[in-house]
Every structure is written in structure tokens, then in C-alpha cells.
Motif scaffolding. Structure first.
Motif: not given
Length: 214
Positions: A155-165
Motif C-alpha cells: 500500500g503506502a510503501v509501494l505506491h509512495t516509493a513508485t511515486a518517488a521514483a
């Protein structure tokens, strides 16, 4: 003559349908659900030691709230390691940023890793960049890479990490700092970050103990 041609055309159509019905189902009829139990698990990736410049790196702690931690044993188990790394990050002067779920308050964050006055706290759904000042805060502080821990991994980890990348940040993901209800979600997240076209050139998998602060 026209009627004869129409009859012949109808005969050909019926013949073609009979041939199609007699053929075995083609492979394209199968879906991932049909193949689910026959798929092999990918080889586990290697974890890499990472050296970070604390002046241009931020530590993002996502949605680690007391109620969530109580409901997810894997989240609770990750808290001591996160707390140790947080202490080192603060000693080195690294930017620390927290996130909350949509209805939570800073008081809901697990006490061992609670924010200090002045630590930014953003609130959103799974993508913590969405409708928040997170990107502005990072750019204002000259951040170029982010160390991300939190729950849920998918959830938060995957989507925020993707958005950061996608926004050009280097993403450092300690696998012992991301948690979920079950191990499969963590495994999928680790695989996705190293293989997705949007993240594979911007992500590094590591452990908290393998991150060197400079």
C-alpha cells in the motif's frame, strides 16, 4: 442464381463454425488465474549495502500507527529496527518525514518512533505524494534520495516509493522496514520495485543495518 450463392455462403459459414467448435481451446483462453499454482517464484534478489548522504536524503516513515501495529504482527516486529535507524538518522541530522492514513493524527504513531516537533507529517491514502506537500518539502530541503519504511508494503510503501521514483528520487527500500499482513505482499513489493519499468532503475533493496550514513 443469387439464392444459390446465398445458400452456398451460408453453408461455408456453418462449415467454418463447425470447424472452430471442433478445435481444442487455444492457449490464449487461459488466464493468470488458471495458471496460478503452476507459476514459479522468481529467484530472490540480492540485498545491497547502501551509502547515503544525510544532507540530501530523507527518511520516510509511512503509516506505522499503534492500531495498525497491533493488528499486524509483522509491522510490530519491524518497529525496533526502525527505531534504531531513526535514532542514527536524527543524530546525523537527516530529514525525517512521517505519513498518516486519512483519518489518523500524529498521536496515533507508534510511540517508539514518534515524531518530534518540527518533523513534517503528511496525510493521504496510499500515495503520500497525492494532494500533499511531500514533494515540495523534499525539494525545499534539497533531498535527492529517500529511505522508505512503513506499512502496508503493498500500500503506502509501494505506491509512495513508485511515486518517488517517477519524480526522479532514488529510492532505498529496507526490506526489514516494510511490513504487511502477510509475507506475500512484502515479497511482491520487493519484486515489483526491482522489475517495474517505473522503478527498476531508481530502487535499491537493502536492510536497515546495511545502510551507512555519511
Amino acid at each position: 442464381m443469387i439464392k444459390l450463392r446465398l445458400r452456398f455462403a451460408l453453408f461455408l459459414c456453418l462449415l467454418a463454425l463447425m470447424v472452430l467448435w471442433s478445435l481444442p481451446a487455444c492457449a490464449s483462453d487461459k488466464t493468470i488465474i488458471d495458471e496460478w499454482t503452476s507459476i514459479s517464484i522468481p529467484t530472490p534478489p540480492s540485498l545491497k549495502p547502501v551509502v547515503v548522504d544525510v544532507s540530501s536524503t530523507a527518511f520516510l516513515i509511512l503509516d506505522i500507527q499503534t492500531k495498525t501495529s497491533e493488528q499486524r504482527p509483522r509491522c510490530a516486529a519491524s518497529v525496533p529496527g526502525i527505531a534504531d535507524f531513526l535514532k542514527k538518522a536524527r543524530e546525523q541530522g537527516m530529514t525525517v518525514i512521517y505519513s498518516l492514513t486519512s483519518t489518523a493524527t500524529p498521536a496515533d504513531i507508534v510511540s517508539q518512533i514518534a515524531p518530534l516537533p518540527g518533523d513534517p507529517v503528511v496525510k493521504s491514502s496510499v500515495d503520500k505524494f497525492y494532494n500533499t506537500d511531500l514533494d515540495f518539502i523534499l525539494k525545499l530541503r534539497g533531498v535527492k534520495s529517500v529511505v522508505i519504511v512503513g506499512t502496508a508494503a503493498h500500500g503506502a510503501v509501494l505506491h509512495t516509493a513508485t511515486a518517488a521514483a517517477i519524480r526522479g528520487y532514488q529510492v532505498i527500500l529496507p526490506v526489514d522496514g516494510m511490513s504487511a499482513e502477510d509475507a506475500y505482499a512484502e515479497q511482491y513489493t520487493a519484486w515489483h520495485m526491482l522489475n517495474s519499468p517505473g522503478t527498476r532503475n531508481k530502487a535499491a533493496l537493502t536492510k536497515l543495518s546495511m545502510i551507512e550514513l555519511r
